[in-house]
Design a protein around this motif. Sequence first.
Motif, short mmCIF file in Angstrom:
data_model
loop_
_atom_site.label_atom_id
_atom_site.label_comp_id
_atom_site.label_asym_id
_atom_site.label_seq_id
_atom_site.Cartn_x
_atom_site.Cartn_y
_atom_site.Cartn_z
N ALA A 33 0.84 -1.21 0.00
CA ALA A 33 0.00 0.00 0.00
C ALA A 33 0.87 1.25 0.00
CB ALA A 33 -0.91 0.00 1.22
N ARG A 34 0.26 2.37 -0.35
CA ARG A 34 0.93 3.66 -0.25
C ARG A 34 -0.05 4.65 0.38
NH1 ARG A 34 2.92 6.24 -5.33
NH2 ARG A 34 2.32 8.22 -4.42
N ILE A 35 0.53 5.63 1.07
CA ILE A 35 -0.26 6.66 1.72
C ILE A 35 0.23 8.01 1.22
CG2 ILE A 35 -0.92 7.71 3.91
CD1 ILE A 35 -0.63 4.97 5.22
N ASP A 36 -0.70 8.83 0.76
CA ASP A 36 -0.38 10.14 0.21
C ASP A 36 -1.23 11.20 0.89
OD1 ASP A 36 1.36 9.19 -2.01
OD2 ASP A 36 -0.49 8.29 -2.72
N MET A 37 -0.69 12.42 0.96
CA MET A 37 -1.40 13.56 1.53
C MET A 37 -1.34 14.70 0.52
SD MET A 37 -0.53 15.51 5.08
CE MET A 37 -1.43 16.96 5.59
N GLN A 38 -2.49 15.37 0.31
CA GLN A 38 -2.53 16.52 -0.59
C GLN A 38 -3.17 17.71 0.09
OE1 GLN A 38 -4.41 15.52 -4.34
NE2 GLN A 38 -2.48 14.76 -5.14
N LEU A 39 -2.69 18.90 -0.27
CA LEU A 39 -3.29 20.17 0.15
C LEU A 39 -3.87 20.85 -1.08
CD1 LEU A 39 -1.33 19.62 2.58
CD2 LEU A 39 -1.07 22.09 2.71
N ALA A 113 -7.30 23.01 2.46
CA ALA A 113 -7.95 21.74 2.77
C ALA A 113 -6.94 20.63 2.51
CB ALA A 113 -9.17 21.55 1.87
N PHE A 114 -7.00 19.57 3.31
CA PHE A 114 -6.10 18.43 3.09
C PHE A 114 -6.90 17.14 3.24
CE2 PHE A 114 -6.13 18.01 7.65
CZ PHE A 114 -5.93 16.65 7.86
N ASP A 115 -6.34 16.10 2.66
CA ASP A 115 -6.77 14.76 3.03
C ASP A 115 -5.61 13.80 2.89
OD1 ASP A 115 -6.78 14.07 0.30
OD2 ASP A 115 -8.91 13.75 0.21
N ILE A 116 -5.75 12.68 3.59
CA ILE A 116 -4.75 11.60 3.58
C ILE A 116 -5.45 10.37 3.03
CG2 ILE A 116 -3.23 10.15 4.97
CD1 ILE A 116 -3.10 12.51 7.00
N LEU A 117 -4.88 9.80 1.99
CA LEU A 117 -5.50 8.68 1.29
C LEU A 117 -4.59 7.45 1.33
CD1 LEU A 117 -8.13 8.45 -0.51
CD2 LEU A 117 -6.59 8.62 -2.46
N ILE A 118 -5.17 6.32 1.70
CA ILE A 118 -4.46 5.04 1.62
C ILE A 118 -4.89 4.38 0.32
CG2 ILE A 118 -4.12 2.75 2.63
CD1 ILE A 118 -5.09 3.89 5.31
N THR A 119 -3.93 3.97 -0.48
CA THR A 119 -4.22 3.19 -1.68
C THR A 119 -3.61 1.81 -1.48
OG1 THR A 119 -4.15 5.19 -3.04
CG2 THR A 119 -4.02 3.08 -4.19
N TYR A 120 -4.48 0.81 -1.44
CA TYR A 120 -4.05 -0.56 -1.18
C TYR A 120 -3.48 -1.19 -2.45
CZ TYR A 120 -6.75 0.19 3.05
OH TYR A 120 -7.23 0.70 4.24
N ALA A 121 -2.76 -2.29 -2.29
CA ALA A 121 -2.10 -2.96 -3.41
C ALA A 121 -3.10 -3.37 -4.50
CB ALA A 121 -1.32 -4.17 -2.93
N ASP A 122 -4.36 -3.64 -4.13
CA ASP A 122 -5.36 -4.05 -5.12
C ASP A 122 -6.00 -2.86 -5.85
OD1 ASP A 122 -7.08 -2.93 -3.26
OD2 ASP A 122 -8.19 -4.78 -2.84
N GLY A 123 -5.52 -1.63 -5.55
CA GLY A 123 -6.03 -0.45 -6.23
C GLY A 123 -7.18 0.25 -5.50
N GLN A 124 -7.77 -0.42 -4.51
CA GLN A 124 -8.82 0.22 -3.72
C GLN A 124 -8.20 1.32 -2.87
OE1 GLN A 124 -12.20 -0.60 -3.75
NE2 GLN A 124 -11.64 -1.86 -5.51
N SER A 125 -8.97 2.36 -2.58
CA SER A 125 -8.45 3.44 -1.76
C SER A 125 -9.45 3.80 -0.67
CB SER A 125 -8.11 4.67 -2.60
OG SER A 125 -9.27 5.15 -3.24
N GLU A 126 -8.91 4.44 0.37
CA GLU A 126 -9.71 4.81 1.53
C GLU A 126 -9.18 6.13 2.07
OE1 GLU A 126 -10.82 2.87 5.88
OE2 GLU A 126 -9.43 1.82 4.56
N ARG A 127 -10.08 7.05 2.37
CA ARG A 127 -9.70 8.33 2.95
C ARG A 127 -9.54 8.14 4.45
NH1 ARG A 127 -13.01 13.51 4.04
NH2 ARG A 127 -11.43 15.13 3.87
N LEU A 128 -8.32 8.34 4.95
CA LEU A 128 -8.02 8.15 6.36
C LEU A 128 -8.37 9.39 7.17
CD1 LEU A 128 -6.70 6.53 8.69
CD2 LEU A 128 -4.52 7.49 7.96
#
Length: 142
Positions: A33-39, A113-128
């Motif tokens: 998985a990868r975790i990214d943050m955007q503003l 505004a920000f959010d942190i998103l987890i993108t799992y290895a299967d391509g599904q994502s979830e807003r943390l």
Amino acid sequence: MPVQQTFAASRNATWAPTLIYEYRGRPLPLAGARIDMQLRLYPGQPGNAMLTISNVSFTDKLVGGTGNSEDDLRELTLEPSVKPGAVDGSEPNTLRSLPGLQTPEPGDPQTFAFDILITYADGQSERLAGGSFIADPGVTIA
């Protein structure tokens, strides 16, 4: 439901907090998985983000329970980091490159505004998490 938070940073110093999110249950599928943050200027702003922190370092650990139960207590720890950048704001993807410095009045902080998103290895994502990110201009020029 994502965690709602407010973060504050100074444009003249590195922003590198340790963020801890507790959750119950079995471990999240974080292998690959990868975790990214955007503003962004505001939620849903189209186009490129004002700042992106890619591949945020993270760990996931058991803090209570057996390790294989829905009742386990776990901690997902994130370590995002962004540098202040060049004094003139010319260095992209840094705190000083964020728009709005000295507006509407000199010395005013700017809220993004920000959010942190987890993108799992299967391509599904979830807003943390998501919320407000306040950038203060700072005083000391280093």
